[in-house]
Design a protein around this motif. Sequence first.
Motif, mmCIF file in Angstrom:
data_model
loop_
_atom_site.group_PDB
_atom_site.id
_atom_site.type_symbol
_atom_site.label_atom_id
_atom_site.label_comp_id
_atom_site.label_asym_id
_atom_site.label_seq_id
_atom_site.Cartn_x
_atom_site.Cartn_y
_atom_site.Cartn_z
ATOM 1 N N GLY A 96 58.293 36.512 64.091
ATOM 2 C CA GLY A 96 58.064 36.596 62.657
ATOM 3 C C GLY A 96 58.102 35.265 61.956
ATOM 4 N N LYS A 116 59.510 38.416 57.799
ATOM 5 C CA LYS A 116 58.504 39.439 58.098
ATOM 6 C C LYS A 116 57.947 39.160 59.477
ATOM 7 C CE LYS A 116 57.226 40.694 53.461
ATOM 8 N NZ LYS A 116 56.156 40.874 52.493
ATOM 9 N N LYS A 118 56.850 41.247 63.591
ATOM 10 C CA LYS A 118 56.569 42.393 64.432
ATOM 11 C C LYS A 118 57.712 42.569 65.422
ATOM 12 C CE LYS A 118 52.024 43.262 65.126
ATOM 13 N NZ LYS A 118 51.943 44.418 64.317
ATOM 14 N N ASP A 127 55.521 46.493 62.289
ATOM 15 C CA ASP A 127 55.795 45.441 61.312
ATOM 16 C C ASP A 127 57.084 45.783 60.595
ATOM 17 O OD1 ASP A 127 53.491 43.989 61.865
ATOM 18 O OD2 ASP A 127 52.288 45.125 60.437
#
Length: 179
Positions: A96, A116, A118, A127
Motif C-alpha cells: 500500500g 490505502k 491491497k 482493497d
Amino acid sequence: MKKIIIMPMLLASFIVFSQEKIVTKSATITLEASVPSFQPVAGTNSNVTFVLNPATGEVASLALMKGFEFEMALMEEHFNENYMETNKYPKAIFRGQIEGFDIKNLTEDYKDYTIKGKLEVHGKSKDISADAKITRSGSRVTLISDFEINASDFNIPIPALIKYKLDNKVKIQIIAVLK
C-alpha cells in the motif's frame, strides 16, 4: 577491463537502492475475533516483515500465517487447519501507500495518516484503508495501525456450529518499528 568497472558500479547501485527502504522482520500483528461472553479469540505474530520506502511512502508487509500464536493450542490448531488453511494459504501480504507521507515531517509526536492498499489473505485480495499513527525518533520510525476486516470477504469459513463464539469482524493491529 569494462567488466571490471561495470561490476563495482552495479554493486554500488544495488547498495544505494537497498538503502532507500527501511525494514523490520519483527513487526507484530495481533488479531482478535472475540464475541462477548465467550473465551477470547486472539493471536499474535511477532515475526512479520514490514518495509517502508521513506521517499515514496510505499509500504509492504508479509506475515506467515503459521506464525500466529494463541493462548490455547487447540485454537491455534483450528486457526491453521480449519479457518486459514495455512498449508494451502501460508502467508498474508499487504502492499500500500501512506497518503501524504513525508519523512521530513515526522517528529517524536505521533502523526495521523491513512494507509490505502491491497490485502491478500486466504487466496483473496481486497482493497483496504487503515488509519495509522507514525512517529520518528532518530533513525527509528514507528508505525501503529488498527483496522478491521470481515472474514467473509476473504472466504474464511466459520462453521455454523461456532458462529456465535467467533466474530466475522476481525480486529487487527500492527506495530512496526523500522530502522
